[in-house]
Design a protein around this motif. Structure first.
Motif, PDB file in Angstrom:
ATOM      1  N   ALA A  53      38.119  33.621  26.835  1.00 40.06           N
ATOM      2  CA  ALA A  53      37.920  34.852  26.068  1.00 40.06           C
ATOM      3  C   ALA A  53      38.176  34.676  24.579  1.00 40.06           C
ATOM      4  N   ALA A  54      38.798  33.581  24.189  1.00 41.01           N
ATOM      5  CA  ALA A  54      39.020  33.334  22.761  1.00 41.01           C
ATOM      6  C   ALA A  54      37.707  33.205  22.001  1.00 41.01           C
ATOM      7  N   ASP A  55      36.647  32.699  22.660  1.00 38.93           N
ATOM      8  CA  ASP A  55      35.378  32.504  21.964  1.00 38.93           C
ATOM      9  C   ASP A  55      34.171  32.861  22.828  1.00 38.93           C
ATOM     10  N   HIS A  56      34.388  33.566  23.932  1.00 40.03           N
ATOM     11  CA  HIS A  56      33.308  34.039  24.797  1.00 40.03           C
ATOM     12  C   HIS A  56      33.587  35.488  25.194  1.00 40.03           C
ATOM     13  N   ARG A  57      32.552  36.172  25.585  1.00 44.12           N
ATOM     14  CA  ARG A  57      32.727  37.463  26.238  1.00 44.12           C
ATOM     15  C   ARG A  57      32.687  37.210  27.736  1.00 44.12           C
ATOM     16  N   CYS A  58      33.790  37.439  28.412  1.00 44.23           N
ATOM     17  CA  CYS A  58      33.920  37.160  29.839  1.00 44.23           C
ATOM     18  C   CYS A  58      33.836  38.452  30.637  1.00 44.23           C
ATOM     19  N   ILE A  59      32.870  38.530  31.552  1.00 45.90           N
ATOM     20  CA  ILE A  59      32.688  39.699  32.397  1.00 45.90           C
ATOM     21  C   ILE A  59      32.812  39.252  33.848  1.00 45.90           C
ATOM     22  N   ALA A  60      33.766  39.848  34.564  1.00 44.15           N
ATOM     23  CA  ALA A  60      34.011  39.472  35.961  1.00 44.15           C
ATOM     24  C   ALA A  60      33.988  40.721  36.828  1.00 44.15           C
ATOM     25  N   PRO A  61      32.897  40.961  37.541  1.00 39.32           N
ATOM     26  CA  PRO A  61      32.842  42.132  38.432  1.00 39.32           C
ATOM     27  C   PRO A  61      33.577  41.878  39.738  1.00 39.32           C
ATOM     28  N   THR A  62      34.125  42.937  40.317  1.00 38.34           N
ATOM     29  CA  THR A  62      34.614  42.887  41.694  1.00 38.34           C
ATOM     30  C   THR A  62      33.504  43.422  42.578  1.00 38.34           C
ATOM     31  N   LEU A  63      32.848  42.522  43.254  1.00 39.68           N
ATOM     32  CA  LEU A  63      31.666  42.851  44.045  1.00 39.68           C
ATOM     33  C   LEU A  63      32.080  43.329  45.440  1.00 39.68           C
ATOM     34  N   PRO A  64      31.200  44.047  46.139  1.00 38.37           N
ATOM     35  CA  PRO A  64      31.534  44.557  47.484  1.00 38.37           C
ATOM     36  C   PRO A  64      31.491  43.457  48.535  1.00 38.37           C
ATOM     37  N   LEU A  65      32.467  42.541  48.426  1.00 35.56           N
ATOM     38  CA  LEU A  65      32.545  41.396  49.322  1.00 35.56           C
ATOM     39  C   LEU A  65      33.835  41.408  50.151  1.00 35.56           C
ATOM     40  N   GLY A  66      34.458  42.593  50.265  1.00 31.90           N
ATOM     41  CA  GLY A  66      35.582  42.734  51.169  1.00 31.90           C
ATOM     42  C   GLY A  66      36.933  42.925  50.522  1.00 31.90           C
ATOM     43  N   ALA A  67      37.024  42.712  49.202  1.00 32.80           N
ATOM     44  CA  ALA A  67      38.288  42.968  48.493  1.00 32.80           C
ATOM     45  C   ALA A  67      38.069  43.971  47.367  1.00 32.80           C
ATOM     46  N   HIS A  68      36.981  44.754  47.475  1.00 30.25           N
ATOM     47  CA  HIS A  68      36.665  45.736  46.448  1.00 30.25           C
ATOM     48  C   HIS A  68      37.518  46.991  46.644  1.00 30.25           C
ATOM     49  N   ARG A  69      37.571  47.837  45.632  1.00 30.75           N
ATOM     50  CA  ARG A  69      38.467  48.995  45.652  1.00 30.75           C
ATOM     51  C   ARG A  69      37.768  50.290  46.062  1.00 30.75           C
ATOM     52  N   HIS A  70      36.469  50.386  45.765  1.00 27.33           N
ATOM     53  CA  HIS A  70      35.708  51.609  46.036  1.00 27.33           C
ATOM     54  C   HIS A  70      34.700  51.348  47.150  1.00 27.33           C
TER      55      HIS A  70
END
Length: 292
Positions: A53-70
């Motif tokens: 993240a110091a020199d990149h934009r990091c995007i990490a989704p929580t996908l519906p693969l069994g440990a998702h919240r919604h």
């Protein structure tokens, strides 16, 4: 904004399948979209992201693969191809272009699907110790997990209660051959499926689609990977006991612009076992292939 603050930001977005949470470091550097595997969430990538993240934009989704919240909508397509399409939808909704798409474990399957489909928003791809060719479901871990999908959601939840015990999580049929050092993360990933009946229902729906048809699709996808004539990096754990190192070499050879890096002292989940080294490898790859 400092790096620590950026890596901590979590957002939610409403997609066709339901509400998806994602971490976004912000910034105007090259965009990395980081994908996790089954029964995992975005925290898989916290170690590498804290560095990148110091020199990149990091995007990490929580996908519906069994440990998702919604929980997802009742009509959501929770097959792996369906989840890959959800990733493509996320890229479009966030208007992300020239993305470096990174996938570990089953997240690498999603990346392969999007590579084979020629997703135009993907500028580079990184495959980190992942399912490939006929290795699906992978190893004892994958086969055991898919078998549990035959249970009812209630019985699946009762079976998964065993995962509260560290000694069980460290077995080869669980996470023992996936990570050397990441037990705290694996314990955290179990919470949604243990506590939320709707997440258990989603997990069972997903696991019931993980069948021979998915394996055949993954094999067919490998045949189309030579069409991905964009920079591609394959990073593999030399000691991997779930994803054969030979598959990493085969993937790199298939890709017109593919290159291979093998990493010591880690298992499949290199973002947990070797976060600093993995961040260094990804940074060097993006820098070497960046068009200014």
């Amino acid at each position: 904004m400092d790096t620590t603050a950026r890596t901590a930001d979590t957002y939610e977005i409403e997609l066709s399948a339901g509400t998806i949470a994602y971490q976004d470091s912000g910034g105007d550097g090259p965009v990395l979209v980081l994908l996790h595997g089954l029964l995992m969430d975005a925290s898989l990538w916290e170690g590498p992201s804290a560095d990148l993240a110091a020199d990149h934009r990091c995007i990490a989704p929580t996908l519906p693969l069994g440990a998702h919240r919604h929980p997802m909508r009742a009509d959501a397509d929770l097959s792996l191809p369906g989840v890959a399409r959800l990733v493509a939808e996320l890229l479009e909704r966030l208007d992300l272009r020239e993305v470096t798409l990174v996938g570990n474990d089953t997240g690498g399957v999603l990346v392969q699907f999007l590579m084979a489909d020629g997703e135009e928003r993907v500028g580079r791809a990184v495959l980190v110790s992942c399912d490939a060719f006929d290795n699906f479901p992978p190893g004892l871990t994958g086969r055991t997990l898919v078998l549990t999908g035959r249970l009812s959601p209630r019985m699946f939840g009762l079976f998964m209660q065993q995962m509260r015990v560290r000694a069980v999580r460290r077995l080869p049929i669980a996470f023992g051959w996936l990570t050397k050092r990441g037990d705290a993360a694996t314990a955290r990933w179990m919470r949604p499926v243990l506590r939320q009946p709707a997440i258990r229902r989603d997990a069972v729906r997903l696991l019931r689609t993980a069948n021979r048809a998915t394996r055949r699709l993954l094999e067919a996808t490998a045949e189309r990977l030579p069409l991905f004539d964009r920079p591609a990096l394959v990073v593999w754990a030399r000691e991997d006991r779930v994803m054969p190192p030979e598959h990493g070499r085969r993937l790199a050879a298939l890709l017109p612009q593919g290159r291979l890096v093998e990493v010591d002292d880690g298992y499949t989940l290199l973002p947990l076992d070797r976060p600093v080294e993995l961040a260094r490898i990804i940074r060097e790859f993006v820098h070497a292939t960046r068009v200014l």
